[in-house]
Design a protein around this motif. Structure first.
Motif, PDB file in Angstrom:
ATOM      1  N   ARG A 176       0.925  -1.257  -0.150  1.00  0.00           N
ATOM      2  CA  ARG A 176       0.108   0.149  -0.094  1.00  0.00           C
ATOM      3  C   ARG A 176       0.957   1.150  -0.081  1.00  0.00           C
ATOM      4  N   ILE A 177       2.001   1.282   0.867  1.00  0.00           N
ATOM      5  CA  ILE A 177       2.719   2.512   0.892  1.00  0.00           C
ATOM      6  C   ILE A 177       3.785   2.779  -0.197  1.00  0.00           C
ATOM      7  N   LEU A 178       4.416   1.712  -0.607  1.00  0.00           N
ATOM      8  CA  LEU A 178       5.462   1.838  -1.650  1.00  0.00           C
ATOM      9  C   LEU A 178       4.882   1.865  -2.986  1.00  0.00           C
ATOM     10  N   ASN A 179       4.223   0.170  -2.962  1.00  0.00           N
ATOM     11  CA  ASN A 179       3.629  -0.022  -4.578  1.00  0.00           C
ATOM     12  C   ASN A 179       2.364   1.119  -4.933  1.00  0.00           C
ATOM     13  N   GLY A 180       1.704   0.994  -3.798  1.00  0.00           N
ATOM     14  CA  GLY A 180       0.711   2.158  -4.047  1.00  0.00           C
ATOM     15  C   GLY A 180       1.200   3.716  -4.231  1.00  0.00           C
ATOM     16  N   GLY A 181       2.153   4.021  -3.746  1.00  0.00           N
ATOM     17  CA  GLY A 181       2.924   5.303  -3.833  1.00  0.00           C
ATOM     18  C   GLY A 181       3.184   5.434  -5.351  1.00  0.00           C
ATOM     19  N   HIS A 182       4.047   4.275  -5.856  1.00  0.00           N
ATOM     20  CA  HIS A 182       4.271   4.273  -7.408  1.00  0.00           C
ATOM     21  C   HIS A 182       3.103   4.454  -8.256  1.00  0.00           C
ATOM     22  N   ALA A 183       2.011   3.807  -7.760  1.00  0.00           N
ATOM     23  CA  ALA A 183       0.909   3.912  -8.759  1.00  0.00           C
ATOM     24  C   ALA A 183       0.492   5.423  -8.544  1.00  0.00           C
TER      25      ALA A 183
END
Length: 503
Positions: free
Chosen positions: A296-303
């Motif tokens: 959520r924090i890293l991969n969601g941040g990339h998105a």
């Protein structure tokens, strides 16, 4: 003078290049790793190299293996340099190089030879980086795809398997028959619940052979899950030249990576494991909370940064992070809507984790690109964004920022940025997405149809209202001003619904 990498040059390398301080001749095999790509050598191999530098775990060296033509290429390159790899860490302040000596052999790319090596009593862990698509997951059920042609071929001739899972089952049965304890199977691929997915594949293949085989594997073989993280670009001529020109070292297969790495593992190793906790690996009972944090924090941040950055004309991720609109949007979204959905983890500060993530995104030396982040959105959004939206809605919480992320993705799917430059959608569902974007932004259809990938969210009035409001703003005032409005808006304040304007 440029030196060719191998054991003979280790003692003569410049002091600025790190190298094994241990005697590689004292290493013995303990782990067989299938899929010797860049990520494995930047991550798992480095942790083991760090452990060996302490003079510990010397019976846990890596034996490489693979089944694909590119594995044969990698084997040939590494054999010519005594299985050594140059690791270049892309620090913002400059490049650091070290020689990793954790691998001591690489099995011939031959299934029969691999099965024989897997029956070596010294091999107590088999680790995998075979990519997310290598686990034969049925896209319709999420279970093991026993009907895949490659799996069916192995089931037809189980004594001569050619897939990873056919080989693992054959080797485990041979070990059982000769009285050897089974090895632990440890996925190092970057997918949620990788231990469960690996077990599903191994047990699924075994079940297709016989109920007895499946029951024995279920009862005797461990499949720990792990969360892995280290941005590792591909190696090409540019990277090989970088090593040669910067460090006067000829390496046919160097690895470049960011200086950050993380590894969280379930402590399920009945046949033993190296003491990797001494070099920073976190052993936990349940890795799922750590996976969710990263998802959520890293991969969601990339998105979250991908689509507004593309629409505003950014190419490199670090350039996007230097744009206050992108950076402040990401921070507000993470702090107000994403982080509150992640269950607490004892001893972990999500705020500190976010700061680390933003620092990593801002590293210019990595050279990560916005097109890479935009790739395959129809697969990434349901994993990284939509579950967070659903959880907030279930708790009657605002989704303004997340709906804006979705609207920006939709606007990106029109196939042009804010200046009219064409964007090529790199997505297996590109036609569907383009039609969706046109219906929302160009034709002004209301009610509009959301693609099936949204599931129940596609009919949720609360989400659709927030999405429509975001679309309305983007269409009326553009991406930059819409981001600024969101950044300046109050936390969680619902805005009045607006109709999507007719084209």
């Amino acid at each position: 003078m440029t030196q060719k990498l191998n054991n003979t040059v280790l003692s003569s390398l410049p002091a600025r290049i790190g190298r094994p301080r241990y005697d590689r001749a004292q290493l013995t095999a303990g782990i067989l790793h299938i899929g010797v790509g860049n990520f494995h050598r930047a991550h798992q191999a480095v942790y083991l190299d760090n452990l060996f530098q302490l003079g510990e775990g010397l019976d846990w060296a890596i034996v490489g293996a693979g089944l694909k033509p590119y594995d044969e290429v990698m084997r040939a390159r590494l054999a010519d340099q005594d299985w050594l790899t140059t690791i270049v860490e892309l620090e913002p302040e400059g490049l650091n190089a070290r020689i990793c000596g954790a691998m001591i052999d690489f099995v011939e790319v031959d299934p029969a030879v691999l099965i024989a090596r897997l029956t070596d009593p010294a091999i107590r862990i088999v680790s995998l980086t075979i990519t997310e698509g290598g686990y034969f997951v049925d896209p319709n059920t999420g279970g093991f795809d026993a009907g895949h042609p490659e799996i069916l071929a192995d089931l037809h001739d189980p004594a001569n398997p050619r897939t990873v899972f056919g080989i693992l089952v054959a080797a485990l049965l041979k070990r059982r028959d000769i009285g050897l304890a089974p090895f632990t199977v440890m996925s190092c691929d970057n997918l949620p619940e990788n231990g469960h997915v690996t077990e599903q594949a191994v047990v699924g293949f075994a079940e297709a052979l016989s109920a007895e085989t499946s029951a024995w594997i279920k009862g005797n073989v461990a499949f720990p899950s792990g969360m892995v993280d280290c941005i590792t670009p591909a190696t090409g001529d540019r990277e090989r030249s970088l090593v040669t020109e910067t460090f006067d070292l000829e390496d046919a297969a160097p690895v470049v990576c960011e200086p950050f790495r993380q590894w969280v593992l379930e402590d399920k190793f009945p046949s033993g494991r190296p003491p990797l906790e001494k070099v920073g690996v976190e052993f936990v009972e349940d890795v799922a909370p750590y996976e969710l944090m990263k998802l959520r924090i890293l991969n969601g941040g990339h998105a979250a940064i991908a689509y507004p950055a593309a629409l505003l004309g950014h190419y490199f991720v670090h350039d996007a992070m230097n744009d206050p609109l992108i950076r402040n949007y990401l921070r507000k979204l993470e702090e107000e809507e994403v982080i509150p959905t992640v269950p607490p983890i004892q001893g972990v500060s999500f705020q500190s984790y976010l700061e680390t993530v933003m620092t990593r995104f801002s590293n210019p030396a990595v050279g990560d690109t916005i097109p890479r982040l935009c790739f395959d959105g129809s697969n990434r959004q349901p994993k990284f964004i939509l579950p967070t939206i659903q959880e907030r809605l279930d708790k009657e919480q605002s989704v303004d920022g997340l709906a804006l992320e979705t609207a920006l993705w939709c606007r990106y799917c029109l196939g042009e940025d804010e200046t009219g430059h064409q964007i090529e959608l790199q997505d297996g569902n590109s036609v569907l997405l383009k039609n969706w974007a046109v219906s929302v932004f160009k034709q002004g259809e209301e009610p509009f149809e959301m693609p099936d990938l949204f599931g129940p969210l596609g009919k949720d009035a609360r989400f659709l209202g927030a999405f429509a409001e975001a679309v309305s703003q983007i269409a009326a005032i553009g991406v930059a001003d819409t981001l600024q409005n969101y950044i300046e808006g109050g936390s969680g304040n619902a805005r009045p619904e607006r109709r999507i304007p007719a084209g």
